[in-house]
Motif scaffolding. Structure first.
Motif, PDB file in Angstrom:
ATOM      1  N   ASN A   1      -3.057   7.953  -5.393  1.00 16.24           N
ATOM      2  CA  ASN A   1      -3.265   9.597  -5.419  1.00 16.24           C
ATOM      3  C   ASN A   1      -4.116  10.411  -6.110  1.00 16.24           C
ATOM      4  O   ASN A   1      -4.612  10.278  -7.084  1.00 16.24           O
TER       5      ASN A   1
ATOM      6  N   TYR B   1      -8.275  11.421  -4.838  1.00 20.13           N
ATOM      7  CA  TYR B   1      -8.378  12.399  -4.224  1.00 20.13           C
ATOM      8  C   TYR B   1      -7.791  13.696  -4.568  1.00 20.13           C
ATOM      9  O   TYR B   1      -8.329  15.041  -4.577  1.00 20.13           O
TER      10      TYR B   1
ATOM     11  N   LYS C   1     -14.849   9.990 -11.675  1.00 18.29           N
ATOM     12  CA  LYS C   1     -14.815  10.807 -10.945  1.00 18.29           C
ATOM     13  C   LYS C   1     -14.645  12.152 -11.251  1.00 18.29           C
ATOM     14  O   LYS C   1     -15.375  13.408 -10.235  1.00 18.29           O
TER      15      LYS C   1
ATOM     16  N   ASP D   1      -8.296   3.409  -2.361  1.00 16.14           N
ATOM     17  CA  ASP D   1      -8.247   4.897  -1.944  1.00 16.14           C
ATOM     18  C   ASP D   1      -6.721   4.823  -1.277  1.00 16.14           C
ATOM     19  O   ASP D   1      -5.817   5.473  -0.689  1.00 16.14           O
ATOM     20  N   GLN D   2      -6.317   3.988  -2.034  1.00 15.35           N
ATOM     21  CA  GLN D   2      -4.321   3.481  -1.856  1.00 15.35           C
ATOM     22  C   GLN D   2      -3.351   4.315  -2.802  1.00 15.35           C
ATOM     23  O   GLN D   2      -2.666   4.740  -3.082  1.00 15.35           O
TER      24      GLN D   2
END
Lengths: 205, 205
Positions: free
Chosen positions: B124, B126, B160, B121-122
């Protein structure tokens, strides 16, 4: 080196002007600053600019100072009759850090070095002679580097000050505390034997 | 350390905050600046402040940039279908310096490292998935450090991106040019044998 940003390229170039900092180290410092708070980086820039703009040199001893006369020269607890002659302000800091010297300083701003084009006229020698002439100085300690240039400067100063009733001394040369005899150079070792001290003065340390 | 000037003390403390710079080096840098022209020192302060205040991060690849979109992402001559995933902007510079890569980048801003508290989550990640989804990317080169954290990140990213029709590659691991075989670690040497290349591709280099 290719930078994708002119802002970064300029900052790296500015850092790389500093002594001992190459492009790679400069980039590391810039990338570190990039991660800091903008206010913190602004403060850094301001502190440096203010330092250079507002710094003064003491009109008595030529040390760096925030006022016209530095805190050492204006301190009532320092012995004004004892003056330690040093090459630069870093030497003042080194001696101050020992917390053993209670006199005042005189910063020459360099030493006589014909190879580098530094003659007596470039140094704060005239003001030293003036201090000796006017301020009743009793002793001058020559705390200059033990090099040919340092010795030349000591010789030059001692000739200039010969006519005044002032005692001239130099800092002791010898084997450093913690130094190994076998690694000392011959000249230092020879001098440390010819200038040997009575045991009492050793124990006192 | 004892400073005779608060201006100098503040400047030294600011320099000493930088990584790899202690008090002594900081003092050396400050004394160097003292010898410079005040205008030059002011410029130094301004360049750093401006750099931090005006720097932007490219909204496509997260590289540092002077504009909204960096010069690499906005260049018409770069291949937008080839994306190289790197840990930080220093890696971008390293690859750009080779002048061999004609694609674009994606800067993660770190790698997955639970020990340092850095999770997916920290990073880049996404926006990378979004780029793959929307911009017709054909190949993603994982140029991450060959560490456990790097491999973990590669594994996470590949999971992902599994659902998209994109080819995922990693940079070649092997013996460096100029490297001696006997000093190479066993894993690198073993991999360089199992991933051996036809002679033609070697001669081409």
């Amino acid at each position: 080196m290719i930078f994708s940003s002119a802002l970064i390229e300029n900052a790296v170039n500015e850092f790389a002007r500093l002594p001992g900092i190459g492009k790679k180290t400069a980039l590391r410092l810039v990338l570190h600053l990039l991660k800091q708070d903008p206010g913190q980086v602004k403060l850094f820039g301001e502190v440096i600019t203010r330092m250079r703009e507002q710094i003064k040199f003491c009109k008595v001893c030529h040390n760096v100072s925030d006022q016209e006369v530095c805190s050492i020269c204006s301190s009532p607890s320092r012995n004004k009759a004892l003056v330690c002659v040093v090459e630069n302000i870093r030497d003042v800091m080194a001696i101050e850090n020992t917390q053993q010297f209670n006199g005042v300083y005189h910063v020459l701003g360099g030493i006589i070095s014909p190879i580098d084009g530094v003659g007596p006229d470039q140094l704060n020698i005239y003001s030293l002679v003036e201090r000796v002439q006017q301020q009743g100085i009793e002793e001058i300690i020559m705390a200059l580097s033990p090099t040919i240039e340092g010795d030349t400067t000591i010789y030059y100063l001692s000739k200039k000050l010969k006519e005044f009733p002032v005692k001239i001394t130099t800092i002791a040369r010898g084997i450093a505390f913690g130094g190994e005899l076998e690694y000392a150079d011959e000249m230092t070792l020879a001098r440390s034997i010819s200038n040997r001290l009575p045991l009492e003065s050793y124990v006192q340390k």
